[in-house]
Structure formats: structure tokens, C-alpha cells
Design an enzyme around this catalytic site. Structure first.
Site, mmCIF file in Angstrom:
data_model
loop_
_atom_site.group_PDB
_atom_site.id
_atom_site.type_symbol
_atom_site.label_atom_id
_atom_site.label_comp_id
_atom_site.label_asym_id
_atom_site.label_seq_id
_atom_site.Cartn_x
_atom_site.Cartn_y
_atom_site.Cartn_z
ATOM 1 N N ARG A 1 0.803 -1.231 0.000
ATOM 2 C CA ARG A 1 0.000 0.000 0.000
ATOM 3 C C ARG A 1 0.831 1.274 0.000
ATOM 4 N NH1 ARG A 1 -3.702 -0.911 4.938
ATOM 5 N NH2 ARG A 1 -4.993 0.752 4.122
ATOM 6 N N TYR B 1 2.194 -0.884 9.689
ATOM 7 C CA TYR B 1 1.163 -1.434 10.572
ATOM 8 C C TYR B 1 1.667 -1.452 12.020
ATOM 9 C CZ TYR B 1 -1.182 -3.053 6.351
ATOM 10 O OH TYR B 1 -1.827 -3.090 5.152
ATOM 11 N N GLN C 1 -1.762 3.226 -5.198
ATOM 12 C CA GLN C 1 -2.847 3.872 -4.450
ATOM 13 C C GLN C 1 -4.207 3.773 -5.125
ATOM 14 O OE1 GLN C 1 -1.720 7.741 -2.988
ATOM 15 N NE2 GLN C 1 0.060 6.883 -1.955
ATOM 16 N N ASP D 1 -5.914 0.633 -4.015
ATOM 17 C CA ASP D 1 -5.919 0.335 -2.581
ATOM 18 C C ASP D 1 -7.347 0.229 -2.024
ATOM 19 O OD1 ASP D 1 -5.472 0.039 0.083
ATOM 20 O OD2 ASP D 1 -4.071 1.715 0.278
HETATM 21 P P1 NAD Z 1 -5.077 -1.146 10.324
HETATM 22 O O1 NAD Z 1 -6.498 -1.232 9.808
HETATM 23 O O2 NAD Z 1 -4.200 -2.313 10.218
HETATM 24 O O3 NAD Z 1 -5.147 -0.711 11.874
HETATM 25 C C1 NAD Z 1 -5.844 0.436 12.288
HETATM 26 C C2 NAD Z 1 -5.037 1.184 13.312
HETATM 27 O O4 NAD Z 1 -5.038 0.469 14.543
HETATM 28 C C3 NAD Z 1 -3.578 1.403 12.941
HETATM 29 O O5 NAD Z 1 -3.293 2.786 12.947
HETATM 30 C C4 NAD Z 1 -2.814 0.663 14.037
HETATM 31 O O6 NAD Z 1 -1.593 1.292 14.378
HETATM 32 C C5 NAD Z 1 -3.809 0.718 15.176
HETATM 33 N N1 NAD Z 1 -3.578 -0.278 16.248
HETATM 34 C C6 NAD Z 1 -3.286 -1.598 16.134
HETATM 35 N N2 NAD Z 1 -3.141 -2.161 17.355
HETATM 36 C C7 NAD Z 1 -3.359 -1.196 18.273
HETATM 37 C C8 NAD Z 1 -3.358 -1.158 19.683
HETATM 38 N N3 NAD Z 1 -3.075 -2.240 20.407
HETATM 39 N N4 NAD Z 1 -3.619 0.015 20.296
HETATM 40 C C9 NAD Z 1 -3.897 1.138 19.579
HETATM 41 N N5 NAD Z 1 -3.916 1.178 18.224
HETATM 42 C C10 NAD Z 1 -3.650 0.022 17.580
HETATM 43 O O7 NAD Z 1 -4.341 0.131 9.708
HETATM 44 P P2 NAD Z 1 -4.608 0.874 8.330
HETATM 45 O O8 NAD Z 1 -5.619 1.913 8.508
HETATM 46 O O9 NAD Z 1 -4.818 -0.148 7.267
HETATM 47 O O10 NAD Z 1 -3.215 1.611 8.090
HETATM 48 C C11 NAD Z 1 -2.017 0.880 8.256
HETATM 49 C C12 NAD Z 1 -0.849 1.730 7.867
HETATM 50 O O11 NAD Z 1 -0.747 1.836 6.482
HETATM 51 C C13 NAD Z 1 -0.858 3.154 8.410
HETATM 52 O O12 NAD Z 1 0.445 3.444 8.802
HETATM 53 C C14 NAD Z 1 -1.246 3.976 7.225
HETATM 54 O O13 NAD Z 1 -0.769 5.305 7.303
HETATM 55 C C15 NAD Z 1 -0.529 3.195 6.146
HETATM 56 N N6 NAD Z 1 -1.066 3.442 4.815
HETATM 57 C C16 NAD Z 1 -0.264 4.038 3.936
HETATM 58 C C17 NAD Z 1 -0.737 4.291 2.668
HETATM 59 C C18 NAD Z 1 0.136 4.960 1.679
HETATM 60 O O14 NAD Z 1 1.276 5.202 1.956
HETATM 61 N N7 NAD Z 1 -0.364 5.259 0.513
HETATM 62 C C19 NAD Z 1 -2.027 3.927 2.309
HETATM 63 C C20 NAD Z 1 -2.812 3.291 3.241
HETATM 64 C C21 NAD Z 1 -2.326 3.044 4.503
#
Ligand code: NAD
Length: 391
Positions: free
Chosen positions: A124, A230, A130, A133
């Protein structure tokens, strides 16, 4: 030269209202010379009736015909047993196939040389990925919807209200897990006038939360980030420490939205029964982490609204993207069309093993499991099969 036929099926899972391609994405595909076959009523639950698909250049047909006549089949969810049984050699199935939780299906379809393309495995952080995604597009609609669902269930105003009949203080909202869904929930609650705080074990998300005008609470957990952006899975003592510190932080909250997930693990329980007992009656928890394997809030049941003996409303919202089916399908359709454009430069599938996107998103092709994580997860299954055959 034969034209590539893309098939769209009506989703069969209970409560699923999304469709894999919306009429606008169908129009983009037909304009690019693809043929699109749509099962009758495939989009009606997402407010896309058949005539919109016909106007976009698709042909409406029966489910059996779509499955039999399409080279590519786009779905939202993993195939049910009947669809899996109907897929044939060389067909391409694209969707949120959740391969790591459906290893037997992956194994069987791979053996039948069905090419499986799973959005969950997309790298991602690559900028060119993107547009494909789907995890982000669906998390975004789910996060928005969580805020709306919470506001609807909450018996008080979210914003501050000063009226001749009295003053209402703004609701206090806590969003636990500030990834894509959490940030969208924060932005929506802010727009509704609540006072919002975010909490995440990834320190990197502080800037994103604060840029939305919300406060960020730093957990005591050290180095909460894992690989690929993550979170890492917490140890049992860390999880208990988190529950205890959250109990104090949550006491004064009116609305709690949880989105915490860790790939490959059950969602961590962050709002314990003891914490729920301390919340005021009428408080609302919307648990986006909720699934068959548990959730972030003790006692949450996916798809259901449970009221605790203390009067706290707990909503299991693991499938909230499906609750905003028109927008979710619109975004998802673009993700599907982008994947088709990448894998089918013309009318024949071209999987480039040196391409980071193809290498990951294509989990099986030509009878070989090509995605490393899925192959690794399947190896014990293969070993068991070998053992069973030998004995
Ligand atoms: P996810 O759905 O896997 O998790 C949601 C959130 O829960 C995350 O922020 C994670 O840190 C948090 N989390 C997990 N365990 C936890 C705990 N015990 N206590 C508190 N919080 C907790 O995450 P997501 O929304 O799919 O995003 C994952 C990562 O991917 C992020 O860093 C996001 O910025 C990144 N991302 C980047 C891009 C890009 O660069 N284009 C696109 C999408 C996502």
C-alpha cells in the site's frame, strides 16, 4: 482478437450491499474496449439498478452465464462454495479474498489454475498502487460511517449548542486506532462539532491526528509500530497495561470508536468489561475491529447493537463499509478497474513477477501460489496433505 470479458456478480454474504463495479467503472472499462457482463440485480442494494449498467455499456445476464462467460470475475467478498465450485481453469478472480483466512479455498482454486488477485496483499505504500488500494477506500467509508452511526445512536448533541432553552456541552469522542478508518472517523466527528481525541500505538500517527485538529494521546507502549506501517501485536502484559491506561482515559468519554487491527492477528481487546462498566449510561462504542474472531470492545457482536446492564450502547461495526454501499462500491469499482488495467495491458493476463504490485496482489496463477506470505501460510496445509496421502 477476442475481447476481455469482465463479470460482476451479486454479492451473496448476509448484510453485504456493495457491488464490485459501479456503473461509472463499467463505463471506463467498456470505453477501454472491455466487455462487461453484470448479473441481474447485482448493484440494486447499492442503488445501482440494471438500467444504469446497460447505459454504461454492460450486458445484464444470469449468474450462471456471468460465471461461465467471463475471463475475469470481480467480487467484493471471498467466493461462496457455489461460486468457488463454478470457477474454471484460467479464470481470474479479483476481490477482497482474505486469502490468509481462506487457505483451503486458495489451495483448491490454485490447483484448478484459477488466478486469484487479493487486494489485502497490495503493497500500500507504493504510490502507483494507491488507485488499487481497496483496503484504504473501504476503511475510509467505514470510518466515516462509524461517526454517523455513533452520532445516530447517541442521545445527545455532538456539538456545543447555546440556545434560549439551555446550553449543551460538546460530546467527547475517543478514536482508538488512527489509521485510515480512524482518521476518517476523527475528521467526521470534528465536522459534527465533537471534541475529539485519537490514540494509537504508532507514534507516527500523532502528526496526522493533530493536523485534523484533534488531540493525540500517547500510549505507554514503546515501539508500537511493526512492519509496513502497521502496528505490531502487543504482548499479553502490554495489552493489560493498555486496557488499564485506556480505562482512565475513557472514563469521561461519551463516544468511543475503535479501529485497532493487526494484520494476521485477532483484533486486540482495548475496551474491557471493567471499562464499559465505568462509562455513563447512553455512551456509545462503535467497534470497527469487530469480526468473527473478536473485536476491540469486550462483548461486541459484529452487525449487532448490544446495550450493557449499565446502559452503554455497543455497536459491532466490522462491516460498516457495506452500510454506505453506493460510495463504497464507487471507490471499490475504481480499485478493481485499476487492477484490471495493470494486469491486462491488452486482452491477455500479464503477471510480471518483477513488478512489486503483481508479485504481491496476485496470490496464485498457473497453478502456483506466487505470493510468499500465502505460500508460507499454506505450507503446513500442504504438509498435512502429504502426510494424509502417505498414511
Ligand atoms: P489497520 O487497519 O491495520 O489498523 C488500524 C489502526 O489500529 C492502525 O493505525 C494501528 O496502528 C492501530 N492499532 C493496532 N493495534 C493497536 C493497539 N493495540 N492500540 C492502539 N492502536 C492500535 O491500519 P490501516 O488503517 O490499514 O493503516 C495501516 C498503515 O498503512 C498506516 O500506517 C497507514 O498510514 C498506512 N497506509 C499508507 C498508505 C500509503 O502510503 N499510501 C495507504 C494506506 C495506509
Amino acid at each position: 482478437m477476442s475481447t476481455l470479458t469482465v463479470g460482476v456478480l451479486r454479492e451473496t454474504a448476509t448484510r453485504e450491499r456493495r457491488v464490485a463495479l459501479d456503473p461509472a467503472s463499467v463505463k471506463a472499462l467498456t470505453a477501454a474496449g472491455r466487455a462487461v457482463l453484470v448479473e441481474a440485480d447485482a448493484g440494486s442494494a447499492a442503488s445501482y439498478p440494471d438500467d444504469l449498467y446497460v447505459a454504461a455499456g454492460a450486458r445484464i445476464s444470469s449468474r450462471d452465464d456471468v460465471v461461465a462467460s467471463s475471463a475475469v470475475i470481480a467480487v467484493v467478498r471471498p467466493p461462496d462454495t457455489a461460486l468457488a465450485a463454478g470457477l474454471r481453469d484460467g479464470q481470474v478472480l479479483i476481490g477482497l479474498l482474505d486469502p490468509l483466512n481462506h487457505l483451503t479455498m486458495v489451495h483448491e482454486l490454485s490447483d484448478r489454475t484459477v488466478t486469484l488477485v487479493a487486494f489485502e496483499m497490495l503493497p500500500r505504500t507504493l504510490s502507483r498502487a494507491q488507485s488499487m488500494d481497496a483496503l484504504s477506500s473501504q476503511s475510509s467509508t467505514a470510518g466515516y460511517r462509524a461517526a454517523i452511526v455513533a452520532a445516530e445512536a447517541f442521545g445527545r448533541y455532538l456539538p456545543m449548542m447555546i440556545t434560549a432553552s439551555g446550553t449543551a456541552t460538546p460530546a467527547k469522542v475517543m478514536v482508538i486506532g488512527t489509521g485510515v478508518a480512524g482518521l476518517q472517523a476523527i475528521a467526521t466527528c470534528q465536522r459534527l462539532g465533537a471534541v475529539v481525541t485519537g490514540y494509537d500505538v504508532r507514534a507516527a500517527s500523532r502528526g496526522e491526528v493533530e493536523s485534523l485538529g484533534a488531540r493525540f494521546l500517547t500510549p505507554s507502549v514503546a515501539h508500537g509500530a511493526g512492519g509496513g506501517g502497521y502496528a505490531r501485536a502487543m504482548t499479553a502484559p502490554e495489552q493489560h497495561a493498555q486496557q488499564a491506561e485506556l480505562a482512565k482515559m475513557l472514563e469521561s468519554c461519551d463516544v468511543i470508536i475503535t479501529t485497532a487491527k493487526v494484520p494476521g492477528h485477532a483484533p486486540p481487546v482495548l475496551v474491557s468489561t471493567a471499562t464499559l462498566a465505568k462509562l455513563r449510561p447512553g455512551s456509545v462504542c462503535v467497534d470497527l475491529g469487530s469480526s468473527e474472531s473478536g473485536g476491540n470492545v469486550a462483548g461486541s457482536v459484529d452487525g449487532q447493537r448490544v446495550v450493557t446492564t449499565g446502559g452503554v450502547i455497543v455497536i459491532g461495526g466490522g462491516e460498516l463499509a457495506s452500510d454506505l454501499p453506493t460510495s463504497s462500491s464507487q471507490m471499490y469499482g475504481r480499485n478493481v478497474a485499476a487492477v484490471i488495467a495493470s494486469l491486462f495491458p491488452a486482452d491477455v493476463l500479464v503477471v510480471d513477477p518483477t513488478d512489486e504490485v503483481h508479485k504481491n496482489i496476485v496470490i496464485s496463477t498457473g497453478g502456483v501460489i506466487t505470493n510468499e506470505s500465502v505460500a508460507h501460510a499454506l505450507s503446513p496445509v500442504d504438509d498435512r496433505l502429504v502426510t494424509a496421502v502417505a498414511s
